[in-house]
Design an enzyme around this catalytic site. Structure first.
Site, PDB file in Angstrom:
ATOM      1  N   HIS A   1       0.840  -1.200   0.000  1.00 15.05           N
ATOM      2  CA  HIS A   1       0.000   0.000   0.000  1.00 15.05           C
ATOM      3  C   HIS A   1       0.871   1.244   0.000  1.00 15.05           C
ATOM      4  CE1 HIS A   1       0.140  -1.431   4.285  1.00 15.05           C
ATOM      5  NE2 HIS A   1       0.869  -0.340   4.306  1.00 15.05           N
TER       6      HIS A   1
HETATM    7  C1  T46 Z   1       3.167  -0.081   6.609  1.00 15.33           C
HETATM    8  C2  T46 Z   1       3.670  -1.448   6.846  1.00 15.33           C
HETATM    9  C3  T46 Z   1       5.159  -1.531   6.931  1.00 15.33           C
HETATM   10  C4  T46 Z   1      -3.841  -0.656  13.605  1.00 15.33           C
HETATM   11  O1  T46 Z   1      -4.916  -0.798  14.226  1.00 15.33           O
HETATM   12  N1  T46 Z   1      -2.952   0.320  13.971  1.00 15.33           N
HETATM   13  C5  T46 Z   1      -1.778   0.510  13.325  1.00 15.33           C
HETATM   14  O2  T46 Z   1      -1.008   1.421  13.702  1.00 15.33           O
HETATM   15  C6  T46 Z   1      -1.468  -0.332  12.216  1.00 15.33           C
HETATM   16  C7  T46 Z   1      -0.174  -0.130  11.445  1.00 15.33           C
HETATM   17  C8  T46 Z   1      -2.361  -1.311  11.863  1.00 15.33           C
HETATM   18  N2  T46 Z   1      -3.520  -1.486  12.561  1.00 15.33           N
HETATM   19  C9  T46 Z   1      -4.407  -2.565  12.199  1.00 15.33           C
HETATM   20  C10 T46 Z   1      -5.085  -2.406  10.844  1.00 15.33           C
HETATM   21  C11 T46 Z   1      -5.255  -3.823  10.360  1.00 15.33           C
HETATM   22  O3  T46 Z   1      -6.471  -4.360  10.831  1.00 15.33           O
HETATM   23  O4  T46 Z   1      -3.636  -3.771  12.096  1.00 15.33           O
HETATM   24  C12 T46 Z   1      -4.118  -4.597  11.043  1.00 15.33           C
HETATM   25  C13 T46 Z   1      -2.979  -4.960  10.100  1.00 15.33           C
HETATM   26  O5  T46 Z   1      -2.539  -3.759   9.419  1.00 15.33           O
HETATM   27  P1  T46 Z   1      -2.005  -3.770   7.916  1.00 15.33           P
HETATM   28  O6  T46 Z   1      -2.742  -4.803   7.140  1.00 15.33           O
HETATM   29  O7  T46 Z   1      -2.058  -2.363   7.405  1.00 15.33           O
HETATM   30  O8  T46 Z   1      -0.483  -4.240   8.139  1.00 15.33           O
HETATM   31  P2  T46 Z   1       0.687  -4.255   7.066  1.00 15.33           P
HETATM   32  O9  T46 Z   1       1.780  -5.035   7.647  1.00 15.33           O
HETATM   33  O10 T46 Z   1       0.195  -4.646   5.722  1.00 15.33           O
HETATM   34  O11 T46 Z   1       1.133  -2.716   6.953  1.00 15.33           O
HETATM   35  C14 T46 Z   1       1.678  -2.040   8.060  1.00 15.33           C
HETATM   36  C15 T46 Z   1       1.205  -0.586   8.091  1.00 15.33           C
HETATM   37  O12 T46 Z   1      -0.231  -0.557   8.004  1.00 15.33           O
HETATM   38  C16 T46 Z   1       1.762   0.236   6.978  1.00 15.33           C
HETATM   39  O13 T46 Z   1       1.621   1.601   7.301  1.00 15.33           O
HETATM   40  O14 T46 Z   1       3.826   0.721   5.974  1.00 15.33           O
HETATM   41  O15 T46 Z   1       3.096  -2.074   7.994  1.00 15.33           O
END
Ligand code: T46
Length: 149
Positions: free
Chosen positions: A64
């Site tokens: 993303h």
């Molecule tokens: C990025 C990469 C390196 C939260 O509630 N709070 C938070 O601060 C974050 C980061 C996520 N969440 C929740 C949202 C989703 O339900 O945690 C779950 C997994 O998040 P996400 O699918 O966005 O995780 P990644 O590993 O794909 O991405 C994350 C960050 O979202 C993003 O900013 O750069 O790590």
């Protein structure tokens, strides 16, 4: 020179705004310590920290872009590859040292692949969590890059 000077003054959307930061290391017979201060070592005030761990073999994270968010990603344990993409060019950074951070600028698509066993990715972020800051679809990201150029 403070770290923030490395990244200010570059406003165009470009993977060249993403930089490796080599943080200080204090090593002695007891081991090593790396401090990171917001606004100097990290080129923004740190508002949030999160970490990614227990990544199964072959799984990838991110995929993303962010409108405004600035981040520093660190392999605090193990290693992984961070792919950064500005809509036209792509570059890969291999992170494998706890004293090395990758500054990821706003308006950059990022993906994290090839996590080693036990790898831990720490993220220092410039803002609190805000889903409206995300581009979750690559086409939406590319359209936004096109509109701003
Ligand atoms: C990025 C990469 C390196 C939260 O509630 N709070 C938070 O601060 C974050 C980061 C996520 N969440 C929740 C949202 C989703 O339900 O945690 C779950 C997994 O998040 P996400 O699918 O966005 O995780 P990644 O590993 O794909 O991405 C994350 C960050 O979202 C993003 O900013 O750069 O790590």
């Amino acid at each position: 020179m403070v770290r923030s000077e490395l990244v200010t003054g570059v406003s165009a959307i470009s993977i060249n705004n993403c930089k490796l930061l080599d943080f200080s290391r204090f090593s002695d017979a007891r081991g090593a310590l790396t401090p990171i201060e917001g606004g100097t070592d990290a080129p923004f005030d740190i508002k949030r920290i999160y970490y990614i761990y227990d990544v199964p073999n072959g799984a990838s994270r991110a995929g993303h872009g962010h409108r405004e968010l600035q981040q520093v990603l660190i392999a605090i344990n193990g290693s992984f590859d961070v792919h950064v993409d500005d809509g036209s060019e792509r570059k890969v950074f291999h992170l494998d040292r706890p004293h090395l951070g990758l500054y990821v600028a706003p308006m950059i698509w990022r993906e994290i692949h090839l996590f080693s066993l036990g790898a831990v990715c720490v993220s220092l972020a410039s803002a609190h969590y805000d889903e409206s800051d995300y581009f979750r679809r690559y086409e939406d990201f590319q359209n936004a890059v096109g509109e701003s150029s």
